[in-house]
Write an enzyme that holds these catalytic residues in place. Structure first.
Site, PDB file in Angstrom:
ATOM      1  N   ASP A   1     -10.390  -6.471   0.091  1.00 22.91           N
ATOM      2  CA  ASP A   1      -9.657  -5.716   1.093  1.00 22.91           C
ATOM      3  C   ASP A   1      -9.227  -6.752   2.140  1.00 22.91           C
ATOM      4  OD1 ASP A   1      -8.544  -3.634   2.515  1.00 22.91           O
ATOM      5  OD2 ASP A   1     -10.357  -2.418   2.562  1.00 22.91           O
TER       6      ASP A   1
ATOM      7  N   ARG B   1       3.917   2.982   3.012  1.00 27.80           N
ATOM      8  CA  ARG B   1       4.744   2.153   3.902  1.00 27.80           C
ATOM      9  C   ARG B   1       6.231   2.478   3.783  1.00 27.80           C
ATOM     10  NH1 ARG B   1      -0.092   1.213   6.130  1.00 27.80           N
ATOM     11  NH2 ARG B   1      -1.396  -0.212   4.911  1.00 27.80           N
TER      12      ARG B   1
ATOM     13  N   ASP C   1       0.872  -1.187   0.000  1.00 30.74           N
ATOM     14  CA  ASP C   1       0.000   0.000   0.000  1.00 30.74           C
ATOM     15  C   ASP C   1       0.901   1.226   0.000  1.00 30.74           C
ATOM     16  OD1 ASP C   1      -2.774  -1.048   0.316  1.00 30.74           O
ATOM     17  OD2 ASP C   1      -1.966  -1.882   2.169  1.00 30.74           O
TER      18      ASP C   1
ATOM     19  N   ARG D   1      -7.338  10.882   1.429  1.00 29.64           N
ATOM     20  CA  ARG D   1      -6.766   9.800   0.608  1.00 29.64           C
ATOM     21  C   ARG D   1      -7.420   9.797  -0.773  1.00 29.64           C
ATOM     22  NH1 ARG D   1      -7.809   4.461   3.792  1.00 29.64           N
ATOM     23  NH2 ARG D   1      -6.622   3.534   2.073  1.00 29.64           N
TER      24      ARG D   1
ATOM     25  N   HIS E   1     -11.959   1.693  -3.161  1.00 28.92           N
ATOM     26  CA  HIS E   1     -12.477   0.440  -2.621  1.00 28.92           C
ATOM     27  C   HIS E   1     -13.899   0.264  -3.166  1.00 28.92           C
ATOM     28  CE1 HIS E   1      -9.716   2.376   0.241  1.00 28.92           C
ATOM     29  NE2 HIS E   1      -9.307   1.167   0.585  1.00 28.92           N
TER      30      HIS E   1
ATOM     31  N   HIS F   1     -12.202  -1.261   9.274  1.00 27.17           N
ATOM     32  CA  HIS F   1     -11.132  -1.927  10.008  1.00 27.17           C
ATOM     33  C   HIS F   1     -11.658  -2.494  11.329  1.00 27.17           C
ATOM     34  CE1 HIS F   1      -8.577   0.518   7.322  1.00 27.17           C
ATOM     35  NE2 HIS F   1      -7.683  -0.418   7.519  1.00 27.17           N
TER      36      HIS F   1
END
Length: 389
Positions: free
Chosen positions: A321, A140, A132, A205, A236, A248
């Site tokens: 996901d 990352r 990601d 984002r 998504h 999440h």
């Protein structure tokens, strides 16, 4: 940063490469395409069931280390697994994997990352490497102080210029450095339309709260990654921008109808599909006014088969996901969620909470006839085609 090529030189070389690819495409004919398809089919016929099933799993490194026990994915940061160990090799011998995704805690510095990726490449299943690296808060590598790469405030900040070419440049830069480090796939761009100011997970984002603007920037970003030799992923689906809750941690839904989604959320996804997107990531959000139930879209044949495949005509790879997210784990057990996702049309199971258990469940489901092996073959065909590219 290891690369010494200037961005301008890379752009020139990319343009030349694109021209050559275009010429090659013009010279190809149906016999060539037919030969490639036959080659893929031959490869699939030679694979065992376990090899096929393994192709459909993209996992965290920790999933192959059965000595690591965890309930919440946030616990994994303490382990900082950054090399392939003996336990992982032993598990991988019987459980091949199609891909491995690295997170921030798996990445130390350039030398460690290079060695880790080399070890992963040698695993059973010849896995692809994914990350990601959107730019902004989800990056990352760029957010690791041990890496000297360009950093971006957010996709929303990039879109403030009004010039989609800025998204291309950012994606080309990001794609170039992750390619240099050894990755194949970037789970980006975020293709959501940020229409809900209370949305705590998407926000900046996303490129914009305007669907047409978002679509222009999404396509440019996707093209930038492609020019750098990286496979991008629209995410998504079917749109996470108008959802308040964070998948999440638990259940989330949108109350929009399909007609409403077509006017907003679907605009960037349709544009990305038309631009040749090879991968789309599902969202774990429920869309009850479309499906008639509270199933997360990841587990919904209505969303994935009827809408994404059927109505929108997407024929690429569908990846979930992360399946260890609360929206899945708090409603379904590991085996049930994995089976439902495949039955609903998913090609890649990303980050199952228990990889070994999920893998065995799929094998048993095929042996019992709950999932036709031809269904597995369909996904393996798409994934091998992606690998071949």
């Amino acid at each position: 940063m290891k690369t010494s090529l200037s961005l301008s030189k890379r752009l020139l070389w990319s343009a030349a490469a694109s021209a050559l690819l275009a010429l090659a495409a013009c010279s190809s004919d149906s016999s060539t395409i037919g030969a490639e398809e036959n080659e893929l089919e031959d490869s699939i016929e030679k694979m065992t069931l376990r090899e096929k099933v393994g192709t459909m799993f993209f996992v965290r490194p920790e999933s192959m280390d059965t000595t690591i026990h965890w309930k919440e994915y946030t616990e994994l940061t303490d382990h900082k697994l950054q090399k392939v160990n003996k336990t992982m090799l032993a598990v991988n011998k019987d459980y091949p994997v199609g891909g491995v995704i690295l997170f921030a805690h798996n990445i130390g510095d350039e030398n460690q990352l290079a060695e880790f990726i080399k070890e992963i490449r040698e695993l059973n299943g010849t896995p692809l490497l994914a990350i990601d690296e959107e730019g902004g808060r989800v990056a990352r590598i760029a957010n690791n102080e041990n890496f000297d790469v360009p950093k971006y405030e957010s996709m929303a900040a990039i879109a403030e210029s009004g010039d989609p070419n800025d998204a291309y440049k950012a994606a080309f830069t990001i794609g170039s450095y992750i390619k240099e480090y050894g990755f194949d796939i970037d789970f980006a761009p975020v293709s959501d339309v940020n229409t809900n100011p209370d949305n705590i997970i998407i926000g900046p984002r996303a490129f914009s709260d305007d669907p047409e603007t978002a679509a222009d920037f999404v396509v440019s970003y996707l093209n930038g990654l492609d020019s750098a030799g990286i496979v991008g992923t629209l995410k998504h689906f079917p749109g996470h921008g108008d959802v308040k809750a964070d998948t999440h941690f638990g259940y989330a839904q949108t109350n929009k109808t399909w007609k409403e989604l077509l006017k907003c959320e679907m605009v960037p996804f349709k544009a990305g599909i038309d631009a040749g997107a090879q991968m789309i990531m599902t969202a774990h959000i429920a869309v009850p006014k479309v499906t008639g139930d509270n199933l997360p879209s990841t587990l919904s044949p209505v969303i994935l088969q009827d809408k994404l495949r059927g109505e929108l005509g997407f024929d690429g790879v569908i990846v979930t996901d992360a399946m260890d997210m609360g929206a899945i784990t708090k409603q379904f057990n590991n085996k049930e969620a994995t089976i439902k996702a495949i039955q609903s049309g998913v090609d890649i199971i990303l980050c199952p909470q228990d990889f070994v258990e999920a893998f065995d469940a799929v094998v048993k489901a095929v042996e019992k006839g709950e999932i036709e092996e031809s269904r597995i073959d369909e996904s393996v065909h798409r994934i091998l085609k992606l690998k071949k590219k």
